[in-house]
Design an enzyme around this catalytic site. Structure first.
Site, PDB file in Angstrom:
ATOM      1  CG  HIS A   1       6.746   7.766  11.418  1.00 54.05           C
ATOM      2  ND1 HIS A   1       5.958   6.339  11.616  1.00 54.05           N
ATOM      3  CD2 HIS A   1       6.085   8.614  11.526  1.00 54.05           C
ATOM      4  CE1 HIS A   1       4.478   6.970  11.927  1.00 54.05           C
ATOM      5  NE2 HIS A   1       4.798   8.071  11.607  1.00 54.05           N
ATOM      6  N   GLY A   2       8.602   4.393  10.380  1.00 57.56           N
ATOM      7  CA  GLY A   2       8.265   3.235  10.418  1.00 57.56           C
ATOM      8  C   GLY A   2       7.052   2.929  11.045  1.00 57.56           C
ATOM      9  CE  LYS A   3       0.689  -1.052  10.225  1.00 52.72           C
ATOM     10  NZ  LYS A   3       0.230  -2.165   9.231  1.00 52.72           N
ATOM     11  CB  THR A   4       3.956   3.366  15.541  1.00 51.63           C
ATOM     12  OG1 THR A   4       2.621   4.241  15.201  1.00 51.63           O
ATOM     13  CG2 THR A   4       4.904   4.586  14.731  1.00 51.63           C
ATOM     14  CD  GLU A   5       2.868  -0.481  20.765  1.00 48.92           C
ATOM     15  OE1 GLU A   5       2.146   0.122  21.635  1.00 48.92           O
ATOM     16  OE2 GLU A   5       3.812  -1.296  21.138  1.00 48.92           O
ATOM     17  CG  LEU A   6      -0.716   5.155  18.623  1.00 52.07           C
ATOM     18  CD1 LEU A   6      -0.839   6.747  19.221  1.00 52.07           C
ATOM     19  CD2 LEU A   6      -2.350   4.943  19.370  1.00 52.07           C
TER      20      LEU A   6
ATOM     21  NE  ARG B   1       4.387   9.410  14.794  1.00 54.28           N
ATOM     22  CZ  ARG B   1       3.916  10.332  15.348  1.00 54.28           C
ATOM     23  NH1 ARG B   1       4.174  10.433  16.889  1.00 54.28           N
ATOM     24  NH2 ARG B   1       3.028  11.312  15.000  1.00 54.28           N
TER      25      ARG B   1
ATOM     26  CD  GLU C   1       1.295  14.038  10.766  1.00 50.81           C
ATOM     27  OE1 GLU C   1       1.503  15.057   9.979  1.00 50.81           O
ATOM     28  OE2 GLU C   1       1.214  12.795  10.069  1.00 50.81           O
TER      29      GLU C   1
END
Length: 212
Positions: A9-14, A59, A87
């Site tokens: 998945h693309g980059k996340t806040e976490l 996500r 995950e």
């Protein structure tokens, strides 16, 4: 022969905050994460897929939507959502800042055969690989001559990929972490137990810097 395209998945806040982001927590894609997914979609836009299998976490589903919006062969395409592609679960550590000095964190990254998440109620590596492998094997059987797009998560994908190509458990994290929206291609001939790697952790298509 079944050809699998594995995409993180693309980059996340976490991700940006260097916090545990496992199977029981979610975080929005950052603007760069959205752009990564769009670029991955454009890169794969002329690839016809027989099925798309996506983790049921937001996500991953959001990343899948951005990728598929760019695809030129959507007519009749089947999209499946699988809990088995979620995950690895980090239990009480979900959402907390990653301590790189922690023994179990080091095991998870470098010696997954020694990883023991019992004290914080996490999921074992064996459980993660077992559930995800079952899904991949079924897809290989159902689409023996197909192209299959898998959109899931970093720890799941690197351990699954290394397991599928026959590495021993101690080396299931080799080559990780996978980059966000990286593409890894594996081939499986006649539903054999062993998979062949054709391309690994490919982000050559990306033109957006981390600072963008």
């Amino acid at each position: 022969m079944t050809t699998f395209y594995f995409v993180r998945h693309g980059k996340t806040e976490l991700n940006l905050g260097l916090r545990f982001q496992g199977g029981d927590i979610d975080s929005p894609l950052l603007p760069i994460g959205i752009e990564q997914a769009i670029q991955a979609g454009r890169y794969l836009s002329n690839r016809s897929f027989d099925v798309v299998a996506v983790s049921t976490q937001k996500r991953a589903m959001d990343t899948a939507n951005y990728i598929l919006k760019e695809n030129n062969f959507l007519d009749g395409l089947t999209v499946q959502y699988h809990d088995s592609l979620r995950e690895i679960k980090f239990g009480k550590r979900e959402g907390i800042e990653i301590n790189h000095m922690d023994e179990q964190t080091a095991h998870l990254r470098q010696r997954p055969d020694l990883y023991d998440p019992t004290t914080f109620g996490g999921e074992t590596i064996d459980s993660l690989v077992s559930r995800s492998t079952q899904t991949i094997e079924k897809l290989s059987k159902d689409f023996p001559d197909g192209n299959v797009l898998i959109i899931a998560h970093g720890v799941l994908l690197i351990t699954l990929i290394n397991s599928l190509i026959g590495k021993e458990k101690a080396k299931w994290r080799e080559g990780g972490p996978l980059a966000n929206t990286s593409i890894t291609i594996l081939e499986n001939e006649n539903n054999q137990e062993r998979f062949t790697i054709r391309s690994f952790n490919d982000v050559s298509y990306q033109s957006t810097s981390e600072e963008a």
